[in-house]
Design an enzyme around this catalytic site. Structure first.
Site, PDB file in Angstrom:
ATOM      1  N   ASN A  88      98.229  62.271 -83.562  1.00 59.21           N
ATOM      2  CA  ASN A  88      97.127  62.492 -82.628  1.00 59.21           C
ATOM      3  C   ASN A  88      96.889  64.000 -82.540  1.00 59.21           C
ATOM      4  OD1 ASN A  88      96.848  59.737 -82.018  1.00 59.21           O
ATOM      5  ND2 ASN A  88      98.491  59.844 -80.509  1.00 59.21           N
ATOM      6  N   GLN A  95      96.444  62.920 -77.840  1.00 60.97           N
ATOM      7  CA  GLN A  95      97.665  63.739 -77.869  1.00 60.97           C
ATOM      8  C   GLN A  95      98.046  64.165 -76.450  1.00 60.97           C
ATOM      9  OE1 GLN A  95      97.531  67.254 -80.386  1.00 60.97           O
ATOM     10  NE2 GLN A  95      99.737  67.566 -80.228  1.00 60.97           N
ATOM     11  N   VAL A  97     101.579  65.433 -76.000  1.00 64.89           N
ATOM     12  CA  VAL A  97     102.658  66.406 -76.163  1.00 64.89           C
ATOM     13  C   VAL A  97     102.234  67.381 -77.272  1.00 64.89           C
ATOM     14  CG1 VAL A  97     105.082  66.770 -76.682  1.00 64.89           C
ATOM     15  CG2 VAL A  97     104.375  64.687 -75.471  1.00 64.89           C
ATOM     16  N   HIS A 101     103.993  66.102 -83.821  1.00 65.19           N
ATOM     17  CA  HIS A 101     104.885  64.969 -84.046  1.00 65.19           C
ATOM     18  C   HIS A 101     104.146  63.879 -84.791  1.00 65.19           C
ATOM     19  CE1 HIS A 101     102.832  64.507 -80.185  1.00 65.19           C
ATOM     20  NE2 HIS A 101     102.829  63.203 -80.438  1.00 65.19           N
TER      21      HIS A 101
HETATM   22  P1  AMP Z   1     101.110  61.713 -78.265  1.00 63.10           P
HETATM   23  O1  AMP Z   1     100.346  60.883 -77.272  1.00 63.10           O
HETATM   24  O2  AMP Z   1     100.642  61.535 -79.677  1.00 63.10           O
HETATM   25  O3  AMP Z   1     101.210  63.167 -77.855  1.00 63.10           O
HETATM   26  O4  AMP Z   1     102.583  61.112 -78.292  1.00 63.10           O
HETATM   27  C1  AMP Z   1     103.569  61.455 -77.387  1.00 63.10           C
HETATM   28  C2  AMP Z   1     104.572  60.341 -77.431  1.00 63.10           C
HETATM   29  O5  AMP Z   1     105.794  60.811 -76.885  1.00 63.10           O
HETATM   30  C3  AMP Z   1     104.193  59.097 -76.633  1.00 63.10           C
HETATM   31  O6  AMP Z   1     104.106  57.985 -77.522  1.00 63.10           O
HETATM   32  C4  AMP Z   1     105.331  58.934 -75.627  1.00 63.10           C
HETATM   33  O7  AMP Z   1     105.692  57.602 -75.419  1.00 63.10           O
HETATM   34  C5  AMP Z   1     106.446  59.727 -76.288  1.00 63.10           C
HETATM   35  N1  AMP Z   1     107.461  60.297 -75.404  1.00 63.10           N
HETATM   36  C6  AMP Z   1     107.269  61.066 -74.293  1.00 63.10           C
HETATM   37  N2  AMP Z   1     108.443  61.431 -73.760  1.00 63.10           N
HETATM   38  C7  AMP Z   1     109.414  60.907 -74.555  1.00 63.10           C
HETATM   39  C8  AMP Z   1     110.847  60.934 -74.537  1.00 63.10           C
HETATM   40  N3  AMP Z   1     111.548  61.572 -73.586  1.00 63.10           N
HETATM   41  N4  AMP Z   1     111.509  60.271 -75.522  1.00 63.10           N
HETATM   42  C9  AMP Z   1     110.835  59.599 -76.468  1.00 63.10           C
HETATM   43  N5  AMP Z   1     109.487  59.541 -76.548  1.00 63.10           N
HETATM   44  C10 AMP Z   1     108.783  60.181 -75.598  1.00 63.10           C
END
Ligand code: AMP
Length: 116
Positions: A88, A95, A97, A101
């Site tokens: 994303n 997105q 985070v 990733h």
């Molecule tokens: P995005 O929306 O592409 O930025 O993806 C961020 C992803 O991080 C989401 O699918 C969340 O479920 C995942 N996420 C957030 N915090 C954690 C965590 N502590 N451990 C594992 N996954 C996480």
């Protein structure tokens, strides 16, 4: 990136513990906390330099290739070797985070087919 560490920066530093599913010198993989497929793994670079895959591809294509290689290894180890890789890019694309990733999705993807 901002000075404030992201959740993934805190995972890399060990502040937030995760079960590591794959690791190289530069890359870490662990299960997504909110899985969207039978196998849903996040693969991240350990360095916090790149916010998204556009920046990563421009700044360090070798590191991006390493993420893809780790994805293939995990899909082979944990599923039938076939996999979907999702990045994303930007808040409007989902997105949340801003530490680049890859979402590795595998296993039973027939029910989650994109397009068509
Ligand atoms: P995005 O929306 O592409 O930025 O993806 C961020 C992803 O991080 C989401 O699918 C969340 O479920 C995942 N996420 C957030 N915090 C954690 C965590 N502590 N451990 C594992 N996954 C996480």
């Amino acid at each position: 990136m901002s000075d404030e560490p992201t959740v993934f920066g805190r995972i890399v530093s060990g502040e937030i513990p995760v079960e590591v599913l794959a690791e190289t010198e530069r890359v870490l993989a662990f299960a997504d906390i909110a899985p969207q497929a039978p196998i849903h793994i996040l693969i991240i670079p350990k360095e916090t330099t790149y916010r998204d895959v556009t920046e990563l591809a421009a700044g360090d294509p070798g590191l991006l290739a390493e993420i893809v290689s780790v994805a293939k290894d995990l899909a082979t180890r944990l599923a039938d070797g076939d996999y979907r890789l999702v990045f994303n890019n930007g808040a409007a694309a989902g997105q949340t985070v801003f530490h680049v990733h890859a979402h590795l999705l595998a296993g039973g993807l027939e029910e989650h087919t994109l397009g068509a």
